[in-house]
Design a protein around this motif. Sequence first.
Motif, PDB file in Angstrom:
ATOM      1  N   ILE A 193       0.818  -1.220   0.000  1.00 38.23           N
ATOM      2  CA  ILE A 193       0.000   0.000   0.000  1.00 38.23           C
ATOM      3  C   ILE A 193       0.851   1.270   0.000  1.00 38.23           C
ATOM      4  O   ILE A 193       0.472   2.289  -0.582  1.00 38.23           O
ATOM      5  CB  ILE A 193      -0.988  -0.003   1.187  1.00 38.23           C
ATOM      6  CG1 ILE A 193      -1.997   1.137   1.032  1.00 38.23           C
ATOM      7  CG2 ILE A 193      -0.264   0.046   2.520  1.00 38.23           C
ATOM      8  CD1 ILE A 193      -3.181   1.044   1.984  1.00 38.23           C
ATOM      9  N   ASN A 194       2.035   1.218   0.606  1.00 35.23           N
ATOM     10  CA  ASN A 194       2.886   2.403   0.669  1.00 35.23           C
ATOM     11  C   ASN A 194       4.024   2.367  -0.340  1.00 35.23           C
ATOM     12  O   ASN A 194       4.933   3.208  -0.286  1.00 35.23           O
ATOM     13  CB  ASN A 194       3.452   2.554   2.086  1.00 35.23           C
ATOM     14  CG  ASN A 194       2.364   2.870   3.105  1.00 35.23           C
ATOM     15  OD1 ASN A 194       1.489   3.696   2.851  1.00 35.23           O
ATOM     16  ND2 ASN A 194       2.402   2.203   4.245  1.00 35.23           N
ATOM     17  N   SER A 195       3.971   1.417  -1.273  1.00 33.29           N
ATOM     18  CA  SER A 195       5.006   1.314  -2.304  1.00 33.29           C
ATOM     19  C   SER A 195       4.647   2.172  -3.516  1.00 33.29           C
ATOM     20  O   SER A 195       3.474   2.341  -3.842  1.00 33.29           O
ATOM     21  CB  SER A 195       5.173  -0.141  -2.747  1.00 33.29           C
ATOM     22  OG  SER A 195       5.598  -0.960  -1.674  1.00 33.29           O
ATOM     23  N   TYR A 196       5.671   2.672  -4.177  1.00 32.86           N
ATOM     24  CA  TYR A 196       5.475   3.454  -5.395  1.00 32.86           C
ATOM     25  C   TYR A 196       5.536   2.522  -6.609  1.00 32.86           C
ATOM     26  O   TYR A 196       6.108   1.431  -6.524  1.00 32.86           O
ATOM     27  CB  TYR A 196       6.540   4.546  -5.492  1.00 32.86           C
ATOM     28  CG  TYR A 196       6.343   5.654  -4.495  1.00 32.86           C
ATOM     29  CD1 TYR A 196       5.573   6.775  -4.817  1.00 32.86           C
ATOM     30  CD2 TYR A 196       6.889   5.568  -3.216  1.00 32.86           C
ATOM     31  CE1 TYR A 196       5.366   7.795  -3.888  1.00 32.86           C
ATOM     32  CE2 TYR A 196       6.692   6.572  -2.278  1.00 32.86           C
ATOM     33  CZ  TYR A 196       5.927   7.682  -2.621  1.00 32.86           C
ATOM     34  OH  TYR A 196       5.707   8.677  -1.702  1.00 32.86           O
ATOM     35  N   PRO A 197       4.946   2.929  -7.737  1.00 32.61           N
ATOM     36  CA  PRO A 197       4.944   2.067  -8.922  1.00 32.61           C
ATOM     37  C   PRO A 197       6.321   1.535  -9.303  1.00 32.61           C
ATOM     38  O   PRO A 197       6.463   0.383  -9.721  1.00 32.61           O
ATOM     39  CB  PRO A 197       4.369   2.978 -10.009  1.00 32.61           C
ATOM     40  CG  PRO A 197       3.417   3.862  -9.256  1.00 32.61           C
ATOM     41  CD  PRO A 197       4.121   4.136  -7.948  1.00 32.61           C
ATOM     42  N   SER A 198       7.359   2.370  -9.161  1.00 32.90           N
ATOM     43  CA  SER A 198       8.710   1.936  -9.517  1.00 32.90           C
ATOM     44  C   SER A 198       9.208   0.790  -8.640  1.00 32.90           C
ATOM     45  O   SER A 198      10.169   0.106  -8.996  1.00 32.90           O
ATOM     46  CB  SER A 198       9.686   3.107  -9.430  1.00 32.90           C
ATOM     47  OG  SER A 198       9.755   3.602  -8.096  1.00 32.90           O
ATOM     48  N   GLN A 199       8.565   0.592  -7.500  1.00 31.28           N
ATOM     49  CA  GLN A 199       8.955  -0.480  -6.574  1.00 31.28           C
ATOM     50  C   GLN A 199       8.123  -1.749  -6.784  1.00 31.28           C
ATOM     51  O   GLN A 199       8.297  -2.725  -6.054  1.00 31.28           O
ATOM     52  CB  GLN A 199       8.786   0.011  -5.123  1.00 31.28           C
ATOM     53  CG  GLN A 199       9.671   1.212  -4.799  1.00 31.28           C
ATOM     54  CD  GLN A 199       9.323   1.834  -3.454  1.00 31.28           C
ATOM     55  OE1 GLN A 199       8.153   2.091  -3.158  1.00 31.28           O
ATOM     56  NE2 GLN A 199      10.343   2.072  -2.639  1.00 31.28           N
ATOM     57  N   LEU A 200       7.236  -1.726  -7.782  1.00 31.19           N
ATOM     58  CA  LEU A 200       6.336  -2.856  -8.034  1.00 31.19           C
ATOM     59  C   LEU A 200       6.679  -3.527  -9.357  1.00 31.19           C
ATOM     60  O   LEU A 200       7.149  -2.877 -10.292  1.00 31.19           O
ATOM     61  CB  LEU A 200       4.886  -2.371  -8.075  1.00 31.19           C
ATOM     62  CG  LEU A 200       4.352  -1.647  -6.837  1.00 31.19           C
ATOM     63  CD1 LEU A 200       2.945  -1.125  -7.105  1.00 31.19           C
ATOM     64  CD2 LEU A 200       4.361  -2.555  -5.620  1.00 31.19           C
ATOM     65  N   SER A 201       6.416  -4.830  -9.436  1.00 34.61           N
ATOM     66  CA  SER A 201       6.551  -5.534 -10.713  1.00 34.61           C
ATOM     67  C   SER A 201       5.415  -5.105 -11.641  1.00 34.61           C
ATOM     68  O   SER A 201       4.433  -4.481 -11.215  1.00 34.61           O
ATOM     69  CB  SER A 201       6.483  -7.045 -10.487  1.00 34.61           C
ATOM     70  OG  SER A 201       5.159  -7.429 -10.120  1.00 34.61           O
ATOM     71  N   GLY A 202       5.531  -5.478 -12.916  1.00 32.35           N
ATOM     72  CA  GLY A 202       4.465  -5.146 -13.864  1.00 32.35           C
ATOM     73  C   GLY A 202       3.137  -5.757 -13.459  1.00 32.35           C
ATOM     74  O   GLY A 202       2.091  -5.113 -13.554  1.00 32.35           O
ATOM     75  N   GLY A 203       3.167  -7.008 -13.001  1.00 32.72           N
ATOM     76  CA  GLY A 203       1.935  -7.661 -12.569  1.00 32.72           C
ATOM     77  C   GLY A 203       1.308  -6.970 -11.368  1.00 32.72           C
ATOM     78  O   GLY A 203       0.082  -6.815 -11.294  1.00 32.72           O
ATOM     79  N   GLN A 204       2.163  -6.526 -10.450  1.00 34.97           N
ATOM     80  CA  GLN A 204       1.649  -5.807  -9.278  1.00 34.97           C
ATOM     81  C   GLN A 204       1.071  -4.456  -9.684  1.00 34.97           C
ATOM     82  O   GLN A 204       0.011  -4.047  -9.190  1.00 34.97           O
ATOM     83  CB  GLN A 204       2.777  -5.623  -8.263  1.00 34.97           C
ATOM     84  CG  GLN A 204       3.178  -6.923  -7.576  1.00 34.97           C
ATOM     85  CD  GLN A 204       4.447  -6.782  -6.759  1.00 34.97           C
ATOM     86  OE1 GLN A 204       5.283  -5.896  -6.995  1.00 34.97           O
ATOM     87  NE2 GLN A 204       4.601  -7.643  -5.766  1.00 34.97           N
ATOM     88  N   GLN A 205       1.733  -3.767 -10.600  1.00 40.57           N
ATOM     89  CA  GLN A 205       1.204  -2.484 -11.069  1.00 40.57           C
ATOM     90  C   GLN A 205      -0.164  -2.663 -11.737  1.00 40.57           C
ATOM     91  O   GLN A 205      -1.072  -1.854 -11.533  1.00 40.57           O
ATOM     92  CB  GLN A 205       2.183  -1.830 -12.045  1.00 40.57           C
ATOM     93  CG  GLN A 205       3.456  -1.329 -11.402  1.00 40.57           C
ATOM     94  CD  GLN A 205       4.337  -0.596 -12.391  1.00 40.57           C
ATOM     95  OE1 GLN A 205       3.958   0.426 -12.958  1.00 40.57           O
ATOM     96  NE2 GLN A 205       5.533  -1.121 -12.611  1.00 40.57           N
ATOM     97  N   GLN A 206      -0.314  -3.739 -12.519  1.00 40.44           N
ATOM     98  CA  GLN A 206      -1.591  -3.954 -13.185  1.00 40.44           C
ATOM     99  C   GLN A 206      -2.679  -4.293 -12.171  1.00 40.44           C
ATOM    100  O   GLN A 206      -3.836  -3.884 -12.331  1.00 40.44           O
ATOM    101  CB  GLN A 206      -1.464  -5.059 -14.236  1.00 40.44           C
ATOM    102  CG  GLN A 206      -2.646  -5.171 -15.186  1.00 40.44           C
ATOM    103  CD  GLN A 206      -2.878  -3.927 -16.025  1.00 40.44           C
ATOM    104  OE1 GLN A 206      -3.205  -2.860 -15.485  1.00 40.44           O
ATOM    105  NE2 GLN A 206      -2.727  -4.051 -17.333  1.00 40.44           N
ATOM    106  N   ARG A 207      -2.328  -5.006 -11.113  1.00 38.08           N
ATOM    107  CA  ARG A 207      -3.319  -5.301 -10.073  1.00 38.08           C
ATOM    108  C   ARG A 207      -3.724  -4.035  -9.326  1.00 38.08           C
ATOM    109  O   ARG A 207      -4.886  -3.873  -8.951  1.00 38.08           O
ATOM    110  CB  ARG A 207      -2.770  -6.361  -9.104  1.00 38.08           C
ATOM    111  CG  ARG A 207      -2.797  -7.761  -9.694  1.00 38.08           C
ATOM    112  CD  ARG A 207      -2.440  -8.799  -8.653  1.00 38.08           C
ATOM    113  NE  ARG A 207      -1.010  -8.906  -8.456  1.00 38.08           N
ATOM    114  CZ  ARG A 207      -0.439  -9.410  -7.367  1.00 38.08           C
ATOM    115  NH1 ARG A 207      -1.194  -9.816  -6.341  1.00 38.08           N
ATOM    116  NH2 ARG A 207       0.870  -9.501  -7.267  1.00 38.08           N
ATOM    117  N   VAL A 208      -2.780  -3.120  -9.136  1.00 40.15           N
ATOM    118  CA  VAL A 208      -3.127  -1.817  -8.551  1.00 40.15           C
ATOM    119  C   VAL A 208      -4.068  -1.073  -9.495  1.00 40.15           C
ATOM    120  O   VAL A 208      -5.051  -0.444  -9.057  1.00 40.15           O
ATOM    121  CB  VAL A 208      -1.866  -0.969  -8.276  1.00 40.15           C
ATOM    122  CG1 VAL A 208      -2.254   0.455  -7.842  1.00 40.15           C
ATOM    123  CG2 VAL A 208      -1.014  -1.616  -7.192  1.00 40.15           C
TER     124      VAL A 208
END
Length: 255
Positions: free
Chosen positions: A145-160
């Motif tokens: 929840i407190n992570s920025y997009p650059s800290q997420l994988s592509g799959g995690q970004q799409q789930r967000v």
Amino acid sequence: MSDKILLEARGVEKSFGHIKVIRGLDLKVREGETVCIIGPSGGGKSTFLRCVNFLEKIDRGALLFKGQLVGYSKHGSILRDWNEHEAASYRVKVGMVFQHFNLYNNMTAGANVAIGPRVVNGESQGKAMERAKILLEKVGLIEKINSYPSQLSGGQQQRVAIARALAMEPEIMLFDEATSALDPELVGEVLQVMKDLATEGMTMLVVTHEIGFARQVGDTLIFMDQGVVAEKGDPKEMISNPKCQRTKEFLSTVL
């Protein structure tokens, strides 16, 4: 799945300059139904989704949402184009997840999910963030929840991005090749979220190349080519025994 028609396209046409992208498309989507659209690139699939979300305006035909024309309001016998407020009010009901995630890079995952309810609906920061927590839990990302997009994988970004669309409590979700920009090992986590939504009864219109997903989750499969619905039917039957020669040719290249 209900028998009630949520979305209907009647003879929809859309051109860009001299290029006709959609050529008289007819389609009905019932409440709670998952409709998967497959077909070759350039066949009009993504353009149709953008028309449904009123990001593009159709040239001819009619789009109806819950029996009401999309793009026009009726005043007696006169049709008037929607103003920006009417268009924005409609888009709240129609969630859309794009091929590319389009997250705000300077915002955390939680803030990305909360921004729609805050800005569009005027929710308080506290209420919007509580909703964001629930939705990030739903897509398996509460710990981010407190992570920025650059800290997420592509799959995690799409789930967000899916959680962000759900935050507006849409009545239908549109997915435009939601997994095509992902590395193969990340595709499954996004498809699982989409499967869960289908199981919960969310109405979904899904443009995809994931034939396995269409077979397993779809209620209706549509093969779209050159701007028209060339074939539609039960996904399992259609994938196993397509009737249209063009569908056969396409499936032979992707299966």
